[in-house]
Design an enzyme around this catalytic site. Structure first.
Site, PDB file in Angstrom:
ATOM      1  CG  HIS A 325       0.437  10.616   3.071  1.00 19.80           C
ATOM      2  ND1 HIS A 325      -0.910  10.451   3.308  1.00 19.80           N
ATOM      3  CD2 HIS A 325       0.640  11.252   2.012  1.00 19.80           C
ATOM      4  CE1 HIS A 325      -1.367  11.523   2.362  1.00 19.80           C
ATOM      5  NE2 HIS A 325      -0.360  11.857   1.507  1.00 19.80           N
ATOM      6  N   GLY A 326       2.701   6.670   4.762  1.00 21.16           N
ATOM      7  CA  GLY A 326       3.759   5.981   5.373  1.00 21.16           C
ATOM      8  C   GLY A 326       3.572   5.134   6.550  1.00 21.16           C
TER       9      GLY A 326
END
Lengths: 474, 411
Positions: A325-326
């Site tokens: 997600h990051g």
């Protein structure tokens, strides 16, 4: 380009629809491919080369893997393996380089006190989505689950298909392999797509953006003007924002897919009515968790190699899910957080929960979900910690203040709508209506609601309301 | 997508399949009609230069270049262009406000939707800036002390004067706290007048002291402010015999922040005294309008008006600019007023509406707007001594003192 823009609604979409439906069937993939490239290049004129390179790598390695096994589909020998690994290295390499290099440099600088300068690369939008799609293709071809795609345009259309290009869902090649070569666009499907798209647009533009503005306001408010209630309100606002934004995008993707004759799998299934975290992850971003299940968890041995190994596998998968997600610590922590909860549920917690009343189970799940978003929402560690201190009464804040009451008063109606829209209530009413008075439902309700949503969303877009794109980090 | 399937239990009126089929056609056709309708109408309708409703310029079609394409500027400009020039833009913007109000939002873009159709601008006190601005005024007072009398007409805004019209729950700060703070920190040599009670009393007696759709006070509000100031200064209030002209259809700046279909237009009242001829000399023309009103341009290029009211803005959106044509760096006005004193008014736009009354009182009035009076030949205090100014009047609304950074130009 974003779906939630007048450029998409009143220029791109009419153009692609009219072109798609006037050309002969044989050219329809080409139309989708070219328009998808324009769609992508609109925001990323340079990085489009990267996506085309990824498609080419997948195309070549896929065909080579198929060819090298000489007609025996179960042959997972050396040549197909090497071919598949090459594609995996390319895709993961690209992802690591563009998405994670600066994070690792920063981490190394922090740990070893080195002074390596970050690359400062802009993350190509959607790279996490299309890399995973490409990977699913090359791995499935290697496993012999699908035939390689001989038509470059068809493969390109699959990877670049604009409905799911920048925010998912992660469509698997084997799910739409057939549709790529032979699909039937029907009026019923088109109209179902219209309905789905308009609902998704409404979720994004009216609901997610409005409540997102509240989170934005609260997270930018100086510490001394906050309260315990405000920090909860903020994180609850974010909880609603990310669900309605993300599932709105998925709805729009599924709806647009239908307009062009594609059937994508569902990506969300009312995640906030879950009664456990295990349940939540069956309902949230389904295409991502099933991707990790099929391409990481099961290849690692899944639950077939003993309890200990299963626990390790679960933690690996959830660490990776978080990190996907990051490129930041908080996403890692967020993944591990869910990994630990899922482990506990698997080992003993679900049994205990099963004996409690339903309301307790839902409250338990919601509290952990909301707390999870508290980790997810803040990339800045000190802001993250401060927010948690505030939420749990350790920030030296009043329980509530007049500012919080004001925010509540402005958003009360919206929050009620968000709560209702998080449950299947509206869908059930619709389904019931469709059975009891099908004519009224299909000839009045659906068209009126769809068009009304479309026009009100246009009003929000024309009024320059807050309209963020949350997936730059993905 | 689960489609309703024909069940034997379904009502026996007509065939459900055919109804579903008809519904599909209606849904698809109406959706396509909207997106193609907006696309075609947007393409053929002429682009607008600016939005009067939102009071801002609109994006024009961007010029294409490879460079702007590569750095993403071209496409992001197209996005702005498409959203600014979308067909039925004004109606859509109004619809957005309506949708927000349906969600019971009483606050948007910094304004509250008050009762009786009043828009009220939110006020968030910035104590540090107020303190800084007041100390600039105090320093200035020191530098001209002995040369001129100094007074300060500090105008509370609608949000406090008309606070009974606010929604039940707000986040606004109390302007009375600010005015109290200003009173305490202002130099003793300055006569302060804050006509809160006077304006509030008048409003309770049904005088409209603020516009409903604009952040300014009305001519009537300005008269109350002026008279309160005269009383505080120990001066007599002049006699007026005014003729009134009315400008209707005024939708002000607050309306532009949250255009609402149900908003009621304001009326601007222009009071002029036929007995009192005025000469308005635009000495230094920097300001919030390109030039002073064009009708007052003389052959030598100077702008000299014979009225306090410009003709041009009467037809435009920014109708409050009817007063003097807007705000300018330095204006000097000669009148047939009562008093021979040389008066300097250092001011914001609230002063403009009060000029009919000042002109009845004073023969020689200079107006300096510190937002534009920068790097001029004379500093403000030099201006005071060189022009034998007897009286300096600061005229500001509280919101301005709380937000403007130009008081340093007093130095």
């Amino acid at each position: 380009m974003l779906f939630s823009s007048t450029t998409f609604l009143f220029a791109f979409l009419p153009l692609v629809l009219i072109t798609y439906y006037i050309v002969p069937r044989a050219f329809r993939n080409a139309v989708l491919f070219v328009f998808s490239l324009v769609f992508y290049a609109w925001g990323e004129p340079v990085y489009i080369a990267l996506m085309i390179a990824s498609i080419t790598v997948a195309y070549i390695t896929g065909i080579y893997a198929d060819k090298s096994r000489k007609g025996d589909p179960s042959d997972c020998g050396k040549a197909p393996l090497i071919s598949m690994l090459a594609a995996v290295v390319w895709n993961i390499g690209l992802l690591l380089f563009f998405k994670y290099t600066d994070f690792f440099i920063g981490a190394a600088n922090g740990i070893f006190g080195t002074q390596v300068r970050p690359l400062g690369l802009v993350l190509p939008i959607g790279i996490s989505f299309y890399s995973f799609q490409t990977l699913s293709y090359v791995i499935d071809v290697y496993r012999g689950e699908v035939k390689s795609q001989k038509n470059f345009l068809a493969l390109g259309t699959y990877v670049a298909l604009f409905p799911q290009l920048i925010a998912g869902p992660i469509v698997r090649y084997k799910d739409i392999a057939e549709q790529l070569s032979s699909r039937r666009e029907t009026l019923d499907n088109f109209s179902a797509g219209v309905k789905r798209f308009c609902v998704g647009l409404g979720k994004k533009v009216i609901l997610a953006n409005s409540i997102g503005a509240l989170f934005e306001t609260i997270s930018n408010t100086p510490q001394d003007e906050l309260s315990v209630a405000a920090s909860w309100l903020g994180i609850i606002a974010y909880t609603f924002q990310i669900y309605f934004d993300f599932s709105g995008y998925s709805d729009m993707a599924i709806g647009l897919g239908k307009m062009f004759g594609f059937e994508f799998l569902e990506n969300f299934n009312y995640p906030y009515i879950s009664d456990s975290i295990t349940d939540f992850w069956r309902r949230w971003h389904i295409s991502l968790s099933s991707w990790f299940r099929d391409y990481v968890y099961i290849p690692l041995g899944g639950n077939r190699k003993g309890k200990l190994r299963q626990c390790v596998n679960i933690m690996i998968v959830w660490f990776l899910t978080g990190f996907w997600h990051g490129a930041n610590w908080n996403f890692m922590v967020w993944g591990i957080y869910f990994g630990i909860i899922l482990l506990c549920e698997k080992l003993f917690l679900l049994k205990i929960l099963g004996r409690t009343p339903g309301i307790i189970q839902h409250l338990y799940a919601l509290l952990l979900i909301v707390t999870g978003w508290g980790i997810f929402a803040y990339e800045d560690t000190s802001a993250l910690l401060q927010n948690f201190k505030n939420m749990f009464g350790m920030g030296g804040l009043p329980l509530i203040n007049s500012q919080t009451v004001f925010w509540l008063s402005q958003n009360a109606v919206l929050i009620v709508i968000l709560v209702i829209a998080s449950t299947p209530l509206i869908k059930r009413i619709g389904d019931q209506l469709a059975i009891n008075s099908p004519g009224f439902y299909s000839c009045v309700c659906i068209p009126v609601i769809s068009v009304a949503l479309l026009i009100v969303c246009s009003a929000y877009l024309a009024g320059n309301a807050f309209n963020p794109f949350l997936y730059f980090r993905f | 997508m689960r489609r309703p399937t024909a069940k034997p239990t379904a009502r026996p009126t007509g065939k459900p399949e055919s109804k579903v089929r008809a519904g599909s056609i209606i849904t698809a056709v109406s959706f396509l009609a909207v997106i193609f309708g907006f696309a075609v109408a947007g393409a053929i309708s002429p682009d607008r230069e600016r939005s009067e409703m939102e009071n801002r310029p609109l994006m024009q079609i961007p010029e294409f270049s490879l460079k702007s394409l590569k750095d993403g500027k071209f496409t992001s400009d197209i996005e702005t262009y498409m959203s600014d020039q979308v067909f039925l833009k004004d109606q859509l913007v109004t619809l957005k406000t309506a949708a927000d109000r349906l969600l019971m939002k009483t606050y948007q873009n910094g304004v509250y939707f008050g009762s009786d159709g009043y828009y009220l601008q939110d006020y968030q006190e910035n104590r540090a800036l107020v303190e800084k601005n007041i100390s600039c005024i105090n320093d200035f007072a020191d530098s001209v002390s002995g040369k001129a009398d100094i007074s300060f007409l500090l105008v509370p805004n609608a949000v406090s004067v008309l606070s009974d019209k606010l929604p039940a729950v707000t986040q606004t700060d109390d302007q009375l706290d600010t005015s109290k703070f200003i009173k305490e920190s202002l130099s003793d040599s300055i006569t302060l007048c804050c006509p809160f009670e006077e304006l509030k009393n008048a409003a309770e007696k049904e005088t409209q002291v603020f516009y409903r759709t604009d952040h300014h006070w009305t001519s009537e509000g300005a008269q109350i402010g002026f008279e309160s100031l005269m009383t505080s200064m120990g001066e007599s209030v002049p006699e007026y015999s005014f003729q009134t002209e009315k400008l209707s259809d005024f939708y002000g700046t607050l309306y532009s922040k949250a255009p609402d279909a149900s908003a009621k237009a304001d009326e601007i009242h222009l009071y002029s005294d036929p007995e009192n001829s005025v000469t308005v000399n635009y000495v230094s023309c920097g300001g919030d309008h390109d030039t002073p009103p064009a009708e007052w341009k003389k052959p030598d290029g100077a702008y000299v008006g014979d009225s306090l009211f410009a003709r041009d803005p009467k037809t435009q959106k920014d109708k409050y600019a009817v007063f003097l044509g807007g705000n300018f760096s330095l204006i000097e006005i000669e009148t047939q007023g009562e008093s021979d004193e040389n008066v300097l008014i250092i001011k914001d736009s609230y002063a403009n509406a009060a000029m009919p009354y000042f002109c009845r009182k004073y023969k020689h009035i200079s107006m300096i707007d510190l937002r534009y009076y920068h790097m001029e030949e004379l500093s403000v205090s030099e201006y005071v001594s060189q022009n034998d100014i007897d009286r300096v009047i600061f005229l500001y609304d509280i919101d301005f003192v709380n937000s403007d950074n130009n008081f340093v130009w007093l130095d």
